[in-house]
Design an enzyme around this catalytic site. Sequence first.
Site, PDB file in Angstrom:
ATOM      1  CG  ASP A  10      24.595 -25.456  47.999  1.00 42.01           C
ATOM      2  OD1 ASP A  10      25.790 -25.237  48.237  1.00 42.01           O
ATOM      3  OD2 ASP A  10      23.771 -25.735  48.893  1.00 42.01           O
ATOM      4  CG  ASP A  52      23.442 -29.563  50.334  1.00 40.11           C
ATOM      5  OD1 ASP A  52      23.801 -29.065  51.425  1.00 40.11           O
ATOM      6  OD2 ASP A  52      22.316 -30.073  50.156  1.00 40.11           O
ATOM      7  CG  HIS A  54      23.646 -33.856  52.275  1.00 42.91           C
ATOM      8  ND1 HIS A  54      23.951 -32.945  53.254  1.00 42.91           N
ATOM      9  CD2 HIS A  54      22.622 -33.292  51.556  1.00 42.91           C
ATOM     10  CE1 HIS A  54      23.151 -31.887  53.132  1.00 42.91           C
ATOM     11  NE2 HIS A  54      22.351 -32.068  52.102  1.00 42.91           N
ATOM     12  CB  SER A  60      18.440 -32.972  55.403  1.00 41.69           C
ATOM     13  OG  SER A  60      19.109 -33.412  54.237  1.00 41.69           O
ATOM     14  CG  HIS A  71      19.463 -33.186  48.479  1.00 38.80           C
ATOM     15  ND1 HIS A  71      18.628 -33.475  49.536  1.00 38.80           N
ATOM     16  CD2 HIS A  71      20.272 -32.191  48.909  1.00 38.80           C
ATOM     17  CE1 HIS A  71      18.915 -32.682  50.549  1.00 38.80           C
ATOM     18  NE2 HIS A  71      19.925 -31.887  50.202  1.00 38.80           N
ATOM     19  CE  LYS A  96      25.672 -25.328  51.464  1.00 39.56           C
ATOM     20  NZ  LYS A  96      24.521 -26.244  51.511  1.00 39.56           N
ATOM     21  CD  GLU A 103      20.251 -29.553  56.078  1.00 35.29           C
ATOM     22  OE1 GLU A 103      21.417 -29.852  55.800  1.00 35.29           O
ATOM     23  OE2 GLU A 103      19.291 -29.710  55.292  1.00 35.29           O
ATOM     24  CB  ALA A 131      17.290 -23.305  46.749  1.00 31.63           C
ATOM     25  CB  CYS A 135      21.846 -23.208  50.502  1.00 38.53           C
ATOM     26  SG  CYS A 135      21.585 -24.790  51.342  1.00 38.53           S
TER      27      CYS A 135
HETATM   28  C1  VGL Z   1      19.410 -26.873  49.920  1.00 33.08           C
HETATM   29  C2  VGL Z   1      17.547 -28.000  50.621  1.00 33.08           C
HETATM   30  C3  VGL Z   1      18.325 -29.014  51.124  1.00 33.08           C
HETATM   31  C4  VGL Z   1      19.999 -25.680  49.218  1.00 33.08           C
HETATM   32  C5  VGL Z   1      20.212 -27.869  50.428  1.00 33.08           C
HETATM   33  O1  VGL Z   1      21.126 -25.771  48.673  1.00 33.08           O
HETATM   34  O2  VGL Z   1      19.317 -24.615  49.186  1.00 33.08           O
HETATM   35  N1  VGL Z   1      18.084 -26.930  50.028  1.00 33.08           N
HETATM   36  N2  VGL Z   1      19.658 -28.940  51.019  1.00 33.08           N
HETATM   37 ZN    ZN Z   2      20.912 -30.601  51.434  1.00 35.34          ZN
END
Ligand code: VGL
Ligand code: ZN
Length: 185
Positions: A10, A52, A54, A60, A71, A96, A103, A131, A135
């Site tokens: 990500d 990510d 979405h 989420s 996001h 994903k 989620e 992060a 993830c």
């Molecule tokens: C993530 C919060 C929401 C990540 C993804 O990639 O770590 N964190 N969606």
């Molecule tokens: Zn996300």
Amino acid sequence: MTKHALIIVDLQNDFCPGGSLAVTDGDKIVPVVNRLIRTFEEAGQPIFATRDWHPANHCSFQDQGGPWPPHCVQNTIGAEFHPDLKLPPGATVISKATSAQREAYSGFDGTDLASRLKLAEVDTVTVCGLATDYCVKGTVSDGLSEGFKVTVVENGIRGVNVKPGDSEKALTEMKRNGALVASGE
Ligand code: VGL
Ligand code: ZN
């Protein structure tokens, strides 16, 4: 024989400074990740980049009752990989958390990442990206559960830290689950 793959988690605009769910210094890992890419590329080892991805009404998001600001909405600039990331043409992109009602933090969750790795006879993965406390942690944990040896690149990850120390805790948990920790220079 060890077959090795790189998993970049990500590394998208929305998780970098200026993005809607910015991780402090998220962009600072880009040079580290680019060096890893070069190393894997030169060794002929496969590279996977998760994203990510979405729908605009993802569960989420805060307006849907979730914990996060919107996001990484599909086909927006925020969902694009960081512009300085030098993803080679042969890299495999894994999308994903693509369904509104579900989620998925881990790159393995609801994707074909594990089967692709196994098809390529990969037994060891190196993980970097964003992060640390969501993830990256989820991807490392599922990678270990899927039976891969997992190395996390400590200077190739950054965390959200909703609570101070979350990233440190996540790294401790990854190690406890069996991940090795390395430095990418
Ligand atoms: C993530 C919060 C929401 C990540 C993804 O990639 O770590 N964190 N969606
Ligand atoms: Zn996300």
